[in-house]
Design a protein around this motif. Structure first.
Motif, PDB file in Angstrom:
ATOM      1  N   MET A 124      -9.799   5.620  -4.412  1.00 12.29           N
ATOM      2  CA  MET A 124      -9.890   4.337  -5.423  1.00 12.29           C
ATOM      3  C   MET A 124     -11.473   4.167  -5.815  1.00 12.29           C
ATOM      4  O   MET A 124     -12.426   4.710  -4.772  1.00 12.29           O
ATOM      5  CB  MET A 124      -9.176   3.272  -4.813  1.00 12.29           C
ATOM      6  N   HIS A 125     -11.640   3.233  -6.779  1.00 11.39           N
ATOM      7  CA  HIS A 125     -12.979   2.888  -6.874  1.00 11.39           C
ATOM      8  C   HIS A 125     -13.521   2.223  -5.810  1.00 11.39           C
ATOM      9  O   HIS A 125     -12.938   1.661  -4.721  1.00 11.39           O
ATOM     10  CB  HIS A 125     -13.109   1.826  -7.980  1.00 11.39           C
ATOM     11  N   GLN A 126     -14.921   2.499  -5.553  1.00 10.28           N
ATOM     12  CA  GLN A 126     -15.459   2.048  -4.093  1.00 10.28           C
ATOM     13  C   GLN A 126     -15.398   0.586  -4.039  1.00 10.28           C
ATOM     14  O   GLN A 126     -15.712  -0.278  -5.124  1.00 10.28           O
ATOM     15  CB  GLN A 126     -16.994   2.606  -4.211  1.00 10.28           C
ATOM     16  N   GLY A 127     -14.975   0.087  -2.922  1.00  6.14           N
ATOM     17  CA  GLY A 127     -14.736  -1.421  -2.809  1.00  6.14           C
ATOM     18  C   GLY A 127     -13.528  -2.105  -3.095  1.00  6.14           C
ATOM     19  O   GLY A 127     -13.256  -3.176  -2.840  1.00  6.14           O
ATOM     20  N   TRP A 128     -12.531  -1.279  -3.601  1.00  6.43           N
ATOM     21  CA  TRP A 128     -11.517  -1.522  -4.032  1.00  6.43           C
ATOM     22  C   TRP A 128     -10.567  -2.155  -2.894  1.00  6.43           C
ATOM     23  O   TRP A 128      -9.833  -3.124  -2.649  1.00  6.43           O
ATOM     24  CB  TRP A 128     -10.461  -0.509  -4.717  1.00  6.43           C
ATOM     25  N   PHE A 129     -10.747  -1.274  -2.213  1.00  6.49           N
ATOM     26  CA  PHE A 129      -9.694  -1.752  -0.597  1.00  6.49           C
ATOM     27  C   PHE A 129     -10.668  -2.986   0.202  1.00  6.49           C
ATOM     28  O   PHE A 129      -9.472  -3.752   0.574  1.00  6.49           O
ATOM     29  CB  PHE A 129      -9.666  -0.432   0.228  1.00  6.49           C
ATOM     30  N   ALA A 130     -11.945  -2.955  -0.052  1.00  4.47           N
ATOM     31  CA  ALA A 130     -12.276  -4.430   0.671  1.00  4.47           C
ATOM     32  C   ALA A 130     -11.952  -5.448  -0.248  1.00  4.47           C
ATOM     33  O   ALA A 130     -11.632  -6.631   0.522  1.00  4.47           O
ATOM     34  CB  ALA A 130     -13.670  -3.958   0.776  1.00  4.47           C
ATOM     35  N   LYS A 131     -12.114  -5.343  -1.544  1.00  5.49           N
ATOM     36  CA  LYS A 131     -11.645  -6.447  -2.131  1.00  5.49           C
ATOM     37  C   LYS A 131     -10.176  -7.054  -2.108  1.00  5.49           C
ATOM     38  O   LYS A 131     -10.089  -8.088  -2.408  1.00  5.49           O
ATOM     39  CB  LYS A 131     -11.994  -6.261  -3.806  1.00  5.49           C
ATOM     40  N   LYS A 132      -9.349  -6.113  -1.790  1.00  3.70           N
ATOM     41  CA  LYS A 132      -8.040  -6.451  -1.628  1.00  3.70           C
ATOM     42  C   LYS A 132      -7.599  -6.931  -0.117  1.00  3.70           C
ATOM     43  O   LYS A 132      -6.650  -6.918   0.171  1.00  3.70           O
ATOM     44  CB  LYS A 132      -7.189  -5.273  -2.345  1.00  3.70           C
ATOM     45  N   GLY A 133      -8.628  -7.001   0.636  1.00  6.58           N
ATOM     46  CA  GLY A 133      -8.507  -7.205   2.201  1.00  6.58           C
ATOM     47  C   GLY A 133      -7.822  -6.081   2.742  1.00  6.58           C
ATOM     48  O   GLY A 133      -7.139  -6.325   4.025  1.00  6.58           O
ATOM     49  N   LEU A 134      -7.651  -4.813   2.402  1.00 12.84           N
ATOM     50  CA  LEU A 134      -7.134  -3.743   3.016  1.00 12.84           C
ATOM     51  C   LEU A 134      -8.060  -2.965   3.904  1.00 12.84           C
ATOM     52  O   LEU A 134      -9.256  -2.708   3.556  1.00 12.84           O
ATOM     53  CB  LEU A 134      -6.382  -2.961   1.989  1.00 12.84           C
ATOM     54  N   LYS A 135      -7.754  -2.464   5.220  1.00 11.10           N
ATOM     55  CA  LYS A 135      -8.482  -1.935   6.069  1.00 11.10           C
ATOM     56  C   LYS A 135      -7.530  -1.038   6.993  1.00 11.10           C
ATOM     57  O   LYS A 135      -6.363  -0.721   6.889  1.00 11.10           O
ATOM     58  CB  LYS A 135      -9.221  -2.872   6.910  1.00 11.10           C
ATOM     59  N   ALA A 136      -8.341  -0.269   7.845  1.00 12.41           N
ATOM     60  CA  ALA A 136      -7.496   0.681   9.019  1.00 12.41           C
ATOM     61  C   ALA A 136      -6.322  -0.324   9.731  1.00 12.41           C
ATOM     62  O   ALA A 136      -6.520  -1.414   9.983  1.00 12.41           O
ATOM     63  CB  ALA A 136      -8.504   1.163   9.829  1.00 12.41           C
ATOM     64  N   GLY A 137      -5.069   0.264   9.420  1.00 11.94           N
ATOM     65  CA  GLY A 137      -3.821  -0.579   9.906  1.00 11.94           C
ATOM     66  C   GLY A 137      -3.053  -1.105   8.920  1.00 11.94           C
ATOM     67  O   GLY A 137      -1.943  -1.408   9.130  1.00 11.94           O
ATOM     68  N   SER A 138      -3.873  -1.354   7.498  1.00 12.38           N
ATOM     69  CA  SER A 138      -2.777  -1.783   6.443  1.00 12.38           C
ATOM     70  C   SER A 138      -2.025  -0.715   5.939  1.00 12.38           C
ATOM     71  O   SER A 138      -2.226   0.444   6.415  1.00 12.38           O
ATOM     72  CB  SER A 138      -3.979  -2.233   5.552  1.00 12.38           C
ATOM     73  N   ARG A 139      -1.068  -1.402   5.358  1.00 11.03           N
ATOM     74  CA  ARG A 139       0.162  -0.139   5.309  1.00 11.03           C
ATOM     75  C   ARG A 139       0.392   0.018   3.533  1.00 11.03           C
ATOM     76  O   ARG A 139       0.546  -1.177   2.866  1.00 11.03           O
ATOM     77  CB  ARG A 139       1.430  -0.559   5.695  1.00 11.03           C
ATOM     78  N   LEU A 140       0.381   1.197   2.946  1.00  4.46           N
ATOM     79  CA  LEU A 140       0.505   1.331   1.679  1.00  4.46           C
ATOM     80  C   LEU A 140       2.260   1.902   1.699  1.00  4.46           C
ATOM     81  O   LEU A 140       2.898   2.258   2.739  1.00  4.46           O
ATOM     82  CB  LEU A 140       0.066   2.533   1.206  1.00  4.46           C
ATOM     83  N   SER A 141       2.720   1.538   0.539  1.00  9.87           N
ATOM     84  CA  SER A 141       4.237   1.806   0.329  1.00  9.87           C
ATOM     85  C   SER A 141       4.335   2.525  -0.645  1.00  9.87           C
ATOM     86  O   SER A 141       3.746   2.565  -1.906  1.00  9.87           O
ATOM     87  CB  SER A 141       5.240   0.737   0.623  1.00  9.87           C
ATOM     88  N   GLY A 142       5.577   3.391  -0.931  1.00  8.66           N
ATOM     89  CA  GLY A 142       5.799   4.021  -1.972  1.00  8.66           C
ATOM     90  C   GLY A 142       6.786   5.540  -1.694  1.00  8.66           C
ATOM     91  O   GLY A 142       6.993   5.611  -0.862  1.00  8.66           O
ATOM     92  N   VAL A 143       7.060   6.089  -2.842  1.00  7.72           N
ATOM     93  CA  VAL A 143       7.717   7.204  -2.552  1.00  7.72           C
ATOM     94  C   VAL A 143       7.223   8.356  -1.682  1.00  7.72           C
ATOM     95  O   VAL A 143       7.855   9.208  -1.126  1.00  7.72           O
ATOM     96  CB  VAL A 143       8.553   7.905  -3.838  1.00  7.72           C
ATOM     97  N   ALA A 144       6.038   8.330  -1.721  1.00  4.04           N
ATOM     98  CA  ALA A 144       5.222   9.481  -0.848  1.00  4.04           C
ATOM     99  C   ALA A 144       5.259   9.367   0.845  1.00  4.04           C
ATOM    100  O   ALA A 144       5.366  10.117   1.504  1.00  4.04           O
ATOM    101  CB  ALA A 144       3.816   9.457  -1.380  1.00  4.04           C
ATOM    102  N   PHE A 145       5.691   8.045   1.238  1.00  5.40           N
ATOM    103  CA  PHE A 145       5.656   7.747   2.518  1.00  5.40           C
ATOM    104  C   PHE A 145       6.983   7.286   3.107  1.00  5.40           C
ATOM    105  O   PHE A 145       7.742   6.791   2.491  1.00  5.40           O
ATOM    106  CB  PHE A 145       4.478   6.402   2.572  1.00  5.40           C
ATOM    107  N   LYS A 146       7.109   7.915   4.324  1.00  5.32           N
ATOM    108  CA  LYS A 146       8.099   7.633   5.158  1.00  5.32           C
ATOM    109  C   LYS A 146       8.197   6.238   5.567  1.00  5.32           C
ATOM    110  O   LYS A 146       7.308   5.815   6.181  1.00  5.32           O
ATOM    111  CB  LYS A 146       8.517   8.405   6.302  1.00  5.32           C
ATOM    112  N   PRO A 147       9.437   5.510   5.497  1.00  5.50           N
ATOM    113  CA  PRO A 147       9.240   4.043   6.016  1.00  5.50           C
ATOM    114  C   PRO A 147       9.384   3.864   7.574  1.00  5.50           C
ATOM    115  O   PRO A 147       9.591   4.876   8.304  1.00  5.50           O
ATOM    116  CB  PRO A 147      10.787   3.745   5.485  1.00  5.50           C
TER     117      PRO A 147
END
Length: 147
Positions: A124-147
């Motif tokens: 993603m654009h540099q800083g996007w994760f930090a601006k959204k408060g996302l870091k190591a341990g945060s979770r993404l969801s969507g069809v690519a990932f196993k629940p």
């Protein structure tokens, strides 16, 4: 016959040279979620698609990214040769958990690697994760990932 082969060879070399400095913008797309944020991702799943990645892109909407999908978990390493946009790479486990993040400087060959074996990398654009408060341990969801 030799002339036809030579013409074909030169045509393919010209196409290859053209393709090597052209951004790929027509990859398959999926939607991912990071908390309340939606991400429109292009999916790079073949070796050629992964090798080109976001190279040569001069712009990209803030809510877009590229998801690199590998066949099996391994230590994944990325660099920014021929990549103009400053990016952050999220190295992501099969369940969507961010293992680690790496800010990457454009036009460099510095290696940025996952801290554990992963199959997914989301750029993603540099800083996007930090601006959204996302870091190591945060979770993404969507069809690519196993629940």
């Amino acid at each position: 016959m030799k002339r036809a082969l030579l013409t074909l060879l030169l045509s393919s070399l010209a196409f290859s040279a053209w393709a090597q400095d052209t951004p790929q913008t027509n990859l398959p797309r999926i939607k991912l979620q990071a908390g309340m944020y939606q991400i429109d991702t292009q999916v790079a799943q073949t070796p050629e698609q992964r090798n080109i990645g976001l190279m040569f892109r001069k712009e990209m909407p803030q809510h877009e990214g590229m998801l690199f999908v590998f066949e099996q978990p391994a230590t994944q390493c990325f660099w920014m040769k021929n990549t103009i946009l400053p990016l952050t790479a999220a190295f992501v486990a099969d369940d969507g958990t961010i293992v680690n993040l790496a800010d990457m400087k454009p036009q460099t060959t510095d290696s940025h690697c996952s801290e554990k074996p992963v199959r997914f990398v989301l750029e993603m654009h540099q800083g996007w994760f930090a601006k959204k408060g996302l870091k190591a341990g945060s979770r993404l969801s969507g069809v690519a990932f196993k629940p």
